[in-house]
Design a protein around this motif. Structure first.
Motif, mmCIF file in Angstrom:
data_model
loop_
_atom_site.group_PDB
_atom_site.id
_atom_site.type_symbol
_atom_site.label_atom_id
_atom_site.label_comp_id
_atom_site.label_asym_id
_atom_site.label_seq_id
_atom_site.Cartn_x
_atom_site.Cartn_y
_atom_site.Cartn_z
ATOM 1 N N ILE A 97 -1.067 -7.099 2.990
ATOM 2 C CA ILE A 97 -0.860 -5.777 2.433
ATOM 3 C C ILE A 97 0.145 -5.063 3.319
ATOM 4 O O ILE A 97 -0.065 -4.915 4.527
ATOM 5 C CB ILE A 97 -2.183 -4.986 2.357
ATOM 6 N N THR A 98 1.254 -4.627 2.749
ATOM 7 C CA THR A 98 2.373 -4.106 3.533
ATOM 8 C C THR A 98 2.598 -2.622 3.256
ATOM 9 O O THR A 98 2.730 -2.204 2.104
ATOM 10 C CB THR A 98 3.663 -4.881 3.215
ATOM 11 N N ALA A 99 2.632 -1.850 4.317
ATOM 12 C CA ALA A 99 3.016 -0.440 4.238
ATOM 13 C C ALA A 99 4.519 -0.346 4.448
ATOM 14 O O ALA A 99 5.155 -1.273 4.969
ATOM 15 C CB ALA A 99 2.284 0.371 5.296
ATOM 16 N N THR A 100 5.092 0.793 4.057
ATOM 17 C CA THR A 100 6.543 0.969 4.196
ATOM 18 C C THR A 100 6.845 2.336 4.788
ATOM 19 O O THR A 100 6.650 3.363 4.131
ATOM 20 C CB THR A 100 7.241 0.830 2.833
ATOM 21 N N ILE A 154 0.857 -1.178 0.000
ATOM 22 C CA ILE A 154 0.000 0.000 0.000
ATOM 23 C C ILE A 154 0.895 1.230 0.000
ATOM 24 O O ILE A 154 1.870 1.306 0.764
ATOM 25 C CB ILE A 154 -0.975 0.014 1.195
ATOM 26 N N GLN A 155 0.604 2.179 -0.881
ATOM 27 C CA GLN A 155 1.451 3.362 -1.012
ATOM 28 C C GLN A 155 0.597 4.618 -0.934
ATOM 29 O O GLN A 155 -0.298 4.820 -1.760
ATOM 30 C CB GLN A 155 2.221 3.336 -2.328
ATOM 31 N N GLY A 156 0.858 5.446 0.069
ATOM 32 C CA GLY A 156 0.080 6.650 0.267
ATOM 33 C C GLY A 156 -1.274 6.342 0.882
ATOM 34 O O GLY A 156 -1.572 5.209 1.256
ATOM 35 N N VAL A 201 -9.675 -9.549 10.019
ATOM 36 C CA VAL A 201 -8.709 -8.582 9.492
ATOM 37 C C VAL A 201 -7.769 -8.171 10.619
ATOM 38 O O VAL A 201 -8.212 -7.871 11.733
ATOM 39 C CB VAL A 201 -9.420 -7.327 8.933
ATOM 40 N N ARG A 202 -6.482 -8.151 10.330
ATOM 41 C CA ARG A 202 -5.481 -7.748 11.328
ATOM 42 C C ARG A 202 -4.726 -6.520 10.841
ATOM 43 O O ARG A 202 -4.216 -6.507 9.722
ATOM 44 C CB ARG A 202 -4.517 -8.903 11.604
ATOM 45 N N VAL A 203 -4.646 -5.512 11.700
ATOM 46 C CA VAL A 203 -3.890 -4.295 11.405
ATOM 47 C C VAL A 203 -2.723 -4.210 12.381
ATOM 48 O O VAL A 203 -2.923 -4.171 13.601
ATOM 49 C CB VAL A 203 -4.778 -3.044 11.520
ATOM 50 N N GLU A 204 -1.511 -4.180 11.849
ATOM 51 C CA GLU A 204 -0.306 -4.161 12.683
ATOM 52 C C GLU A 204 0.469 -2.858 12.508
ATOM 53 O O GLU A 204 0.540 -2.308 11.414
ATOM 54 C CB GLU A 204 0.608 -5.334 12.289
ATOM 55 N N VAL A 214 -4.182 -9.506 6.324
ATOM 56 C CA VAL A 214 -3.232 -8.862 7.231
ATOM 57 C C VAL A 214 -2.672 -7.586 6.610
ATOM 58 O O VAL A 214 -2.147 -7.598 5.494
ATOM 59 C CB VAL A 214 -2.070 -9.816 7.582
ATOM 60 N N PHE A 215 -2.789 -6.492 7.351
ATOM 61 C CA PHE A 215 -2.148 -5.229 7.000
ATOM 62 C C PHE A 215 -0.991 -5.033 7.970
ATOM 63 O O PHE A 215 -1.189 -5.006 9.190
ATOM 64 C CB PHE A 215 -3.130 -4.067 7.127
ATOM 65 N N THR A 216 0.210 -4.884 7.451
ATOM 66 C CA THR A 216 1.380 -4.805 8.312
ATOM 67 C C THR A 216 2.341 -3.755 7.786
ATOM 68 O O THR A 216 2.023 -2.997 6.861
ATOM 69 C CB THR A 216 2.055 -6.188 8.424
ATOM 70 N N GLU A 217 3.522 -3.682 8.391
ATOM 71 C CA GLU A 217 4.538 -2.716 7.959
ATOM 72 C C GLU A 217 5.885 -3.405 7.947
ATOM 73 O O GLU A 217 6.193 -4.216 8.829
ATOM 74 C CB GLU A 217 4.545 -1.507 8.894
#
Length: 390
Positions: free
Chosen positions: A72-75, A52-54, A159-162, A103-106
């Protein structure tokens, strides 16, 4: 005998044919790609690993579906304010399963790296001075509030948000794991995990939505928080474990408006791990299991509280005289079947300006309370740690 030989020959011929076909079967690669920009139409991402970007905004009339099992990975390192935001009229469909959560993670696993999931609707709110619409405090400055009690923003299951809780460019607006602005009862929220974010795990800003089977683990501020007259009626199985840094298990307020309604939550577990300190060390009093302030109220049953043993802490804190008069004495705060482990006191006010006394039947203890009832699975396991076993 000749018939048997003939039958065996036919079987061998069939198996040989299958073997030849199997050699041509190849494993399809898992899809990858970037999710970015505004989503204005129906868009679906199959099971895959995405970046995911922005701030991805699902606009009015648009929808986003991501299949079960996707990551889905944020950076943090790319410098963008990553978040997934659903505007009023947009829809988000994240229907994972216990075995295949979404899973949404970083990438760096750093708390406060991105903005989590934010949803806006047009369900009723009661804000400061009784206003029915307001502007979001998340730095996006979007309007929320309305009269649509059954607003439907989609479906979030397993859904998991990390590592959410990012501060935006103003360096003060913090985003939670999950933020729900005037979201309505038509929205489905079930089996959600907020893990090690830098602000609240879950926050409700008004609205009528209810949430079932929530896990808030290791979030720096409050595990559960709400304001603006949130009134969800069918909430159940909320589990919080505070470790390292954490403030209140539940922070409950209503913008200083004496509402005639409040939310209902059944089956709650609030646990504070040994050695957990308050956020930044600057809010030395924010260590209670449940805090009511600014006319916050509600009905809560089957509540299990453990570990809130810091000197001066209490299971239930009434923060101001108005809340004590209108909500406690007025019978709008009800806590039934509460079990407090570790010798924590039952309830208290602040200072000596007022005394907290619940009306008969509005506060009761139980030795058999079990708290949240949740079933472990891949949705609740991170790096081999089962969050529900703490």
């Amino acid at each position: 005998m000749k018939k048997l030989v003939l039958s065996l020959s036919m079987v061998a011929l069939f198996l040989g044919s299958c073997s030849s076909d199997n050699e041509e079967i190849t494993t399809q690669p898992i899809p990858t790609g970037t999710i970015s920009g505004d989503i204005t139409t129906a868009k679906t991402y199959p099971l895959g690993n995405y970046t995911i970007q922005g701030t991805v905004k699902i606009k009015n009339g648009g929808s986003l579906t991501i299949d079960a099992g996707s990551t889905i990975t944020a950076t943090l390192a790319d410098g963008t304010a990553d978040a997934l935001l659903v505007e009023n009229g947009g829809k988000l469909f994240l229907n994972g399963t216990a075995a295949l959560p979404i899973v949404f993670t970083e990438a760096s696993k750093t708390a406060g790296s991105w903005g989590g999931i934010i949803m806006f609707g047009d369900a009723p709110i009661v804000g400061a001075n009784g206003v029915t619409t307001a502007t979001s405090e998340d730095g996006n400055n979007l309007p929320y509030g309305g009269a649509n009690t059954t607003h439907n923003g989609g479906s979030l299951k397993y859904v998991r948000v990390e590592y959410a809780g990012k501060k935006l460019t103003d360096n003060t607006s913090e985003l939670n794991g999950f933020s729900f602005y005037s979201v309505g009862s038509g929205t489905v929220l079930e089996n959600l995990v907020a893990y090690k974010g830098a602000d609240d795990g879950f926050e409700f800003y008004g609205g009528t939505v209810s949430a079932k089977n929530l896990v808030s683990y290791g979030n720096f501020d409050d595990s559960f928080d709400w304001q603006d007259g949130w009134r969800g009626q069918e909430n159940t199985n909320w589990y919080a474990y505070q470790v390292g840094t954490g403030n209140y298990g539940m922070e409950i307020e209503a913008k200083s408006v004496n509402n005639a309604f409040g939310p209902k939550v059944t089956n709650i577990t609030l646990t504070r791990g040994t050695g957990t300190v308050t956020e930044g060390g600057s809010s030395a009093a924010e260590y209670d299991a449940i805090q009511f302030k600014k006319e916050g109220n509600g009905e809560f049953s089957n509540v299990l509280i453990s570990g809130y043993t810091t000197a001066g802490s209490t299971a239930v804190r009434i923060q101001d005289a108005a809340t004590n008069t209108n909500q406690v004495s007025g019978g709008k705060i009800k806590l039934s079947n509460v079990k407090i482990n570790d010798g924590t006191s039952q309830f208290a006010g602040v200072g000596t300006a007022f005394t907290v006394t619940f009306p008969v039947g509005n506060y009761s203890l139980s030795t058999t309370t079990t708290g949240a009832a949740l079933t472990s699975g891949s949705w609740s396991i991170i790096d081999g740690l089962d969050l529900l076993k703490k």
